[in-house]
Design an enzyme around this catalytic site. Structure first.
Site, short mmCIF file in Angstrom:
data_model
loop_
_atom_site.label_atom_id
_atom_site.label_comp_id
_atom_site.label_asym_id
_atom_site.label_seq_id
_atom_site.Cartn_x
_atom_site.Cartn_y
_atom_site.Cartn_z
N LYS A 13 -14.26 8.88 -3.72
CA LYS A 13 -15.90 9.25 -2.96
C LYS A 13 -16.18 10.62 -3.35
O LYS A 13 -17.13 10.66 -3.58
CB LYS A 13 -15.37 9.23 -1.33
CG LYS A 13 -15.05 7.71 -0.92
CD LYS A 13 -14.34 7.47 0.47
CE LYS A 13 -13.94 6.42 0.45
NZ LYS A 13 -13.10 6.26 1.86
N HIS A 59 0.83 -1.15 0.12
CA HIS A 59 0.04 -0.03 0.03
C HIS A 59 0.69 1.28 -0.15
O HIS A 59 0.29 2.40 -0.10
CB HIS A 59 -1.04 0.09 1.34
CG HIS A 59 -2.03 -1.00 1.21
ND1 HIS A 59 -3.20 -0.66 0.74
CD2 HIS A 59 -1.95 -2.20 1.54
CE1 HIS A 59 -4.03 -1.71 0.87
NE2 HIS A 59 -3.47 -2.65 1.51
N LYS A 98 -8.49 14.10 4.74
CA LYS A 98 -7.59 13.06 4.65
C LYS A 98 -6.65 12.94 6.27
O LYS A 98 -6.47 14.10 6.74
CB LYS A 98 -6.85 12.68 3.41
CG LYS A 98 -6.02 14.02 3.09
CD LYS A 98 -5.08 14.01 2.09
CE LYS A 98 -6.04 14.23 0.69
NZ LYS A 98 -6.35 12.72 -0.18
N ARG A 99 -5.85 11.77 6.40
CA ARG A 99 -5.01 12.17 7.41
C ARG A 99 -4.03 13.23 7.19
O ARG A 99 -3.76 13.41 5.86
CB ARG A 99 -3.89 10.71 7.51
CG ARG A 99 -4.92 9.73 8.32
CD ARG A 99 -5.39 10.22 9.70
NE ARG A 99 -4.30 10.04 10.56
CZ ARG A 99 -4.07 9.18 11.35
NH1 ARG A 99 -4.72 8.22 11.72
NH2 ARG A 99 -2.97 9.44 12.09
N THR A 115 -8.32 6.97 -1.70
CA THR A 115 -9.63 6.53 -1.93
C THR A 115 -10.64 7.65 -1.61
O THR A 115 -11.99 7.35 -2.33
CB THR A 115 -9.93 5.37 -1.05
OG1 THR A 115 -9.49 5.55 0.14
CG2 THR A 115 -9.22 4.05 -1.67
N LYS A 146 1.06 14.45 1.83
CA LYS A 146 -0.28 14.66 1.28
C LYS A 146 -0.56 16.34 1.18
O LYS A 146 -1.33 16.67 0.41
CB LYS A 146 -1.38 14.36 2.24
CG LYS A 146 -1.39 12.66 2.31
CD LYS A 146 -2.31 12.31 3.48
CE LYS A 146 -2.16 10.83 3.55
NZ LYS A 146 -3.06 9.92 2.55
#
Ligand code: 73E
Length: 814
Positions: free
Chosen positions: A658, A358, A546-547, A654, A552
């Site tokens: 969404k 992952h 998100k985290r 992911t 990110k």
């Protein structure tokens, strides 16, 4: 919503009333919402149980192959609403509760999220379980019943505070304890060899044991009577407290075992994409793996006499390297308990285990110190040593004299156990989670392994379940879609492409945008209630949830907000469409820089939201305690989906899917599954910016780039950076954000400054596009219409056909 399963409304109401009475000795009129939640859940469970039993009867009768999805994390969220959806009588129960004087939404809000996971990896496991059940594939999810899940986040003075997540305090109505399936798990001690009938047996002695007790949680398939099982393990002390024992040593040993058991399952490690090397974490890993594998083998043996048939009946799918001790545990059981020889056991093991990678983030790679590993798991370590010895021999025979290969591929090296290497050596399949990610694994991260055995590698692009993230989370859009194309999309998301014809029709555009507007009002109300901030639902909702992680790049997002604010302040004619920047993110408790970024976002929000001179053109909101349940509201309300990771770093993502499903435009880099999103929806219906993965990787090979060049040449960037250290957002402590400043100026490992200008440009483009109402409506409708590929049903069909070789089962009720 099609009613696929009969529902007896009056009977249901009676049962709820009875449940309230027997559980709480109360008439329904006096019940609290929490009590009604429990009563309703028990009534629903009643319906689930028959299907659960019928499903397992069918599996046993057919002696089907089963996948065991082994995962340290299952981020399930709330169960009640989802179970009602999948039983296909959500609306009917809503009506029944109305008649009893209760609002189903409010009742659902009583349920704590089952937050047994950190982020994408754990939520993926939950979506997979939903799809497996819906498609009728025999499957178990195997994990840990953490006493405390992902911490609750509170924001105090702009800082993140972590509060314990006591999710079991009111009891979990859906779970069932299965003490009859308890097994023993052994830690520590030493291994002695015993020779019996000319064969050596390895026996672990002087160990501590923990009793693993499973709790089963039903996983309801959509409208098909299938109910699979999420099996989460609790730990209990092996011995009962022997209070009448006068032997002090015995008593202390008992206390020790009690504590050992308690601590193992106490809490989920809140690290996403990060390896911390804690002994307790390795204990957790072996605990749930040993229990799950032992139980799977026992179950297999009830129906099958030849252990060699194991690969025909079971796959252990390892969700990242966290469950990789499964390889050695299976070897141990096959040799020490089933009496097989090494070669036989290895052949079975490597046809039974499969591994999903992952992440390529170096700091996430699990490398256990041999000292720790061998002390905690002496027999398992012996087996790993032998796996390594043979694997190294194989490398040497394929590449004679090539020491680099051994160095890069060995399982034991530099005093460490490299779990990814063990996972690859022990698996028949290795998959990445998006096309780009798999390509990077094959060409770079795992190149040597790929060259050794290319047929082992494959891609399985992630997916999400439309049952939770559209049907449950966005009921207005769900029923609009059903109105247009029927309700088959619920189990066949590719049907959404039939919506394309509506995307250019003004009437339907208005309907679609009106639904978006209603959802924005719903989120605005949530924000008002939970954050006390007023936001305008007519503004652009630009969302990054998100985290929190440097890769990110939430920092890039907030730096751009600071930049835009400067433009507004210095240039009175600066024309921008009013925008609400919405953030939601938990930072790992020990991740200092991530927590500082949260503080920065909140500090910027404080200044901007309170500056009347900009007339509300920019609002910044940090949604506290982002989690599955409020995510459903957020995705439904978003206009713009921020997917801005440094290219090559986000394996898939992911959340991006969404947002797309719910009709938001992606503002993103060519990273992870964004690449495939753009491929599906067309470049003109997404806004892409920044370096490409190859460019990032090229810079990295050549030692990075010099952020000072950008600082020196770009006045706007310079201004924003200066505001990090001049007290503009930290008047009480101008140095508060210096660490962020330094990291950007000196290294900028994540190419934030490098991508900044391109990101500004991308936002301008969003602004322009949004003003063209018709074209924007078309864009967002096409995003929904083209999101079919990203159903986890598609992903699971690929796993089932290409890796697991599973057959579907039909379940009927008598
Ligand atoms: O890109 C996501 C991916 O969509 C990736 O970062 C995430 O997995 C998602 C599902 O495939 C992920 N999480 C972890 N590694 N990759 C991780 C690592 C260690 C602990 C907890 C989570």
């Amino acid at each position: 919503m099609k009613k696929l399963i009969d529902f007896d409304k009056e009977g249901f109401k009676k049962e709820v009333i009875t449940n309230v009475k027997t559980l709480y000795r109360r008439p329904i009129e006096e019940a609290t919402p929490q009590q009604v939640f429990q009563a309703v859940s028990y009534a629903v469970k009643d319906d689930i149980i028959d299907r659960w039993i019928a499903t397992h009867k069918e599996y046993e009768k057919k002696n089907v192959k089963t996948v065991y999805y082994l995962s340290m994390e299952f981020l399930m969220g709330r169960a009640l609403g989802n179970n009602l959806i999948n039983l296909t009588y959500y609306d009917a129960v809503k009506e029944a509760l109305d008649e009893l004087g209760f609002d189903l939404n409010l009742i659902e809000d009583q349920e704590p999220d089952a937050a047994l996971g950190n982020g994408g990896l754990g939520r993926l496991a939950a979506c997979f379980l939903d799809s497996l059940a819906t498609l009728g594939y025999p499957a178990y999810g195997c994990g840990i019943r953490y006493r405390y899940g992902m911490f609750k986040q509170a924001i105090k003075d702009g800082y993140q505070i972590e509060l314990p997540d006591d999710w079991l305090k009111d009891g979990n109505p859906f779970e069932i304890k299965r003490p009859e399936y308890a097994v023993e798990v052994k830690f520590g001690g030493y291994v002695r060899v015993e020779n019996r009938d000319g064969r050596n047996y390895f026996i672990q002695d002087g160990y501590q044991t923990v009793r693993a007790v499973p709790y089963d949680v039903p996983v309801v398939g959509y409208g098909n009577n299938v109910v699979n099982t999420l099996r989460i393990w609790d730990a209990e002390a092996d011995q009962e407290f022997c209070l009448d024992s006068f032997d002090k040593g015995e008593y202390e040993k008992a206390v020790e075992q009690q504590n050992l058991a308690k601590t193992i399952v106490e809490v989920l490690y809140p690290n996403d994409n990060h390896y911390a090397g804690k002994e307790l974490r390795l204990r957790q890993q072996y605990f749930f793996i040993s229990a799950s594998v032992q139980r799977a083998i026992l179950k297999f043996k009830e129906k099958n006499s030849d252990i060699h048939k194991l690969p025909e009946k079971i796959t252990f799918q390892m969700n990242d390297t966290h469950p990789t001790v499964a390889v050695a545990e299976l070897m141990r059981i096959l040799m020490d308990e089933e009496g097989l020889e090494w070669d036989d056991a290895w052949d079975i093991t490597t046809r039974t285990c499969a591994y999903t990678n992952h992440t390529i983030m170096a700091e996430a790679l699990e490398k256990w110190p041999i000292e720790l590993f061998s002390r905690l798991l002496p027999r398992i370590y012996q087996i790993v040593e032998e796996i390594n010895r043979r694997f190294v021999l194989k490398i040497q025979s394929m590449y004679p004299g090539n020491q680099d290969k051994v160095k890069n591929m060995a399982i034991l090296y530099d005093g460490q156990v490299k779990m990814a290497h063990l996972a690859i050596a022990g698996s028949y399949s290795v998959n990445g989670v998006a096309a780009l990610h798999t390509k990077i694994l094959e060409e770079r991260e795992l190149k040597d392994f790929y060259e050794m055995r290319p047929e082992q590698f494959n891609n399985k692009t992630n997916g999400i379940t439309q049952r939770r993230f559209l049907l449950h989370g966005n009921p207005l859009l769900a029923s609009w879609i059903t109105d247009k194309i029927g309700d088959e999309w619920i189990v066949k998301l590719s049907n959404l492409k039939k919506l394309k014809v509506y995307a250019t029709d003004e009437k339907y555009q208005q309907e679609f945008m009106n639904i978006k507007y209603q959802n924005k009002i719903r989120l605005a109300n949530y924000i008002k209630e939970h954050n006390g901030v007023d936001v305008d639902p007519r503004s652009i909702f630009d969302v990054q949830v998100k985290r929190l992680h440097e890769y990110k790049r939430q920092l890039l997002n907030i730096l751009h907000v600071m930049y835009q604010y400067n433009e507004l302040k210095t240039n009175p004619s600066y024309d921008m469409y009013p925008t609400t920047y919405i953030f939601g993110a938990k930072a790992s408790a020990g991740y200092k820089r991530a927590k500082l970024i949260i503080k920065l976002i909140n500090s910027v929000a404080d200044v901007i939201n309170n500056d009347a001179s900009i007339k509300g053109k920019i609002k910044v909101v940090f949604i506290e305690n982002y989690r599955v349940s409020n995510a459903e509201l957020i995705f439904a309300a978003a206009d713009v989906s921020e997917q801005i990771s440094t290219a090559s770093r986000e394996a898939s993502g992911t959340g991006n899917m969404k947002f797309m499903l719910n009709g938001a435009v992606t503002l993103g880099t060519m990273d992870g599954a964004n690449v495939e999103i753009v491929e599906e929806v067309g470049e003109e219906n997404a806004v892409i910016f920044g370096l490409r993965a190859e460019e990032v990787m090229k810079y990295e090979r050549e030692g990075g780039y010099n952020p000072k060049d950008i600082y020196n040449n770009d006045a706007a960037v310079r201004t924003v950076l200066t505001q990090l250290i001049n007290g503009m957002y930290s008047s009480d402590d101008p140095d508060r954000f210096r660490d962020l400043y330094d990291s950007l100026i000196n290294e900028d490992v994540y190419f934030i400054l490098k991508d900044f200008a391109s990101y500004v440009e991308a936002h301008r483009k969003i602004d322009t596009l949004y003003r063209d109402e018709k074209n924007w409506a078309k864009m967002v409708m096409l995003n929904t219409a083209c999101s079919g590929k990203f159903s986890s049903d598609r992903t699971i069909e690929e796993y089932a056909k290409e890796i697991w070789n599973l057959k579907k089962v039909k379940v009927t009720l008598d």
